[in-house]
Design a protein around this motif. Structure first.
Motif, PDB file in Angstrom:
ATOM      1  N   ILE A  55       1.016  -1.345  -0.279  1.00 22.07           N
ATOM      2  CA  ILE A  55       0.226   0.013  -0.131  1.00 22.07           C
ATOM      3  C   ILE A  55       0.871   1.342   0.101  1.00 22.07           C
ATOM      4  O   ILE A  55       1.613   1.133   0.937  1.00 22.07           O
ATOM      5  N   LYS A  56       0.697   2.398  -0.431  1.00 19.97           N
ATOM      6  CA  LYS A  56       1.429   3.419  -1.109  1.00 19.97           C
ATOM      7  C   LYS A  56       1.231   4.481  -0.445  1.00 19.97           C
ATOM      8  O   LYS A  56      -0.628   4.232  -0.759  1.00 19.97           O
ATOM      9  N   HIS A  93      -5.811   0.396   9.733  1.00 20.22           N
ATOM     10  CA  HIS A  93      -5.059   0.629   9.632  1.00 20.22           C
ATOM     11  C   HIS A  93      -3.476   0.995   9.318  1.00 20.22           C
ATOM     12  O   HIS A  93      -2.560   2.146   9.616  1.00 20.22           O
ATOM     13  N   PHE A  94      -4.759   2.242   8.104  1.00 19.59           N
ATOM     14  CA  PHE A  94      -4.015   3.255   7.229  1.00 19.59           C
ATOM     15  C   PHE A  94      -3.757   4.671   8.560  1.00 19.59           C
ATOM     16  O   PHE A  94      -3.307   4.793   8.284  1.00 19.59           O
ATOM     17  N   LYS A  98      -0.149   5.825   8.840  1.00 18.43           N
ATOM     18  CA  LYS A  98       0.332   7.092   7.732  1.00 18.43           C
ATOM     19  C   LYS A  98       1.230   8.131   7.756  1.00 18.43           C
ATOM     20  O   LYS A  98       2.584   8.123   7.658  1.00 18.43           O
ATOM     21  N   ARG A  99       1.405   8.302   9.342  1.00 14.45           N
ATOM     22  CA  ARG A  99       2.347   8.650  10.225  1.00 14.45           C
ATOM     23  C   ARG A  99       3.020   7.432  11.852  1.00 14.45           C
ATOM     24  O   ARG A  99       2.308   7.334  12.226  1.00 14.45           O
ATOM     25  N   MET A 100       3.797   7.778  11.539  1.00  9.87           N
ATOM     26  CA  MET A 100       4.346   5.967  12.654  1.00  9.87           C
ATOM     27  C   MET A 100       4.692   6.673  14.377  1.00  9.87           C
ATOM     28  O   MET A 100       4.668   6.808  15.402  1.00  9.87           O
ATOM     29  N   GLY A 101       4.574   8.051  15.085  1.00  9.41           N
ATOM     30  CA  GLY A 101       4.323   8.861  16.247  1.00  9.41           C
ATOM     31  C   GLY A 101       6.291   8.677  16.873  1.00  9.41           C
ATOM     32  O   GLY A 101       6.986   8.461  16.007  1.00  9.41           O
TER      33      GLY A 101
END
Ligand SMILES: [Zn+2]
Length: 218
Positions: A55-56, A93-94, A98-101
């Motif tokens: 998933i891009k 999940h997205f 999308k940002r990994m904190g």
């Protein structure tokens, strides 16, 4: 790590934490603008790395594209995965990938399964966060969020409620390692498949003990 994810799904199946086609997992490396997610509807006890969906991610950096919101698209990965769909829980999940904190220099793995005693405890009216306070061997390693109530599976509402209860912020930081969804299952997050899995294992063990005691304490 995709092979390790296959291993944990086999283990989850053996523990009755999922039936054949349940459960889903995603994984993102911090320096990649894509993540991998398990495909929808496949038997998890025979899951293979080449079945994963790639998933891009788009519009990740606010400074570069301040007016554009992040979104995702499927990217070609393998011939086998081409004919599969991503897990229906992809909004869940997205939002977390999308940002990994706090995992921004590492890997983030999100695991969703249906562990028997966690679900039984929630069904009995137990808040998983509240009982975790009474068990130091759980709460010193695993921060448990308050339960998400009844929400439909594979819905944006499920995703939004899980994100809210995990206290997910704009940078992808989360305040908890695991959250339960009433009548459904749990979602755990960490920097490797087995680390995420261990949060589930610890919470499941405590739920089993609490239910065996007959004293719910809340
Ligand atoms: Zn589920």
């Amino acid at each position: 790590m995709l092979e390790t994810i296959c291993d944990i799904m086999v283990d989850a199946y053996r523990r009755n934490w999922i039936t054949s086609r349940d459960g889903n997992v995603s994984i993102r490396h911090h320096d990649r603008d894509h993540f991998y997610i398990t495909p929808s509807g496949v038997r998890k006890q025979t899951l293979q790395p080449d079945q994963f969906k790639k998933i891009k991610l788009f519009n990740l950096r606010n400074s570069v594209a301040p007016f554009l919101t992040p979104h995702w698209e499927e990217e070609s990965y393998t011939d086998i995965s081409k004919n599969l769909k991503p897990s229906g829980e992809i909004p869940l999940h997205f939002g977390l990938q999308k940002r990994m904190g706090q995992h921004a220099g590492d890997v983030r793995v999100v695991v969703h399964v249906h562990p028997t005693y966690c679900i039984a405890a929630m069904h009995a009216g137990i808040d998983l966060s509240t009982i975790s306070n009474a068990f130091p061997e759980l709460n010193r390693y695993t921060k448990v969020a308050h339960n998400v109530g009844d929400v439909p599976p594979i819905s944006q509402e499920l995703a939004d409620q899980c994100h809210h209860h995990l206290e997910l912020d704009d940078q992808g930081n989360i305040a908890y390692d695991i959250v339960g969804i009433k009548g459904h299952g749990v979602v755990a997050i960490d920097t490797s498949p087995w680390r995420a899995y261990e949060h589930i294992e610890r919470l499941e063990h405590i739920c089993k003990i609490v239910l065996a005691s007959g004293k719910h304490g809340n």
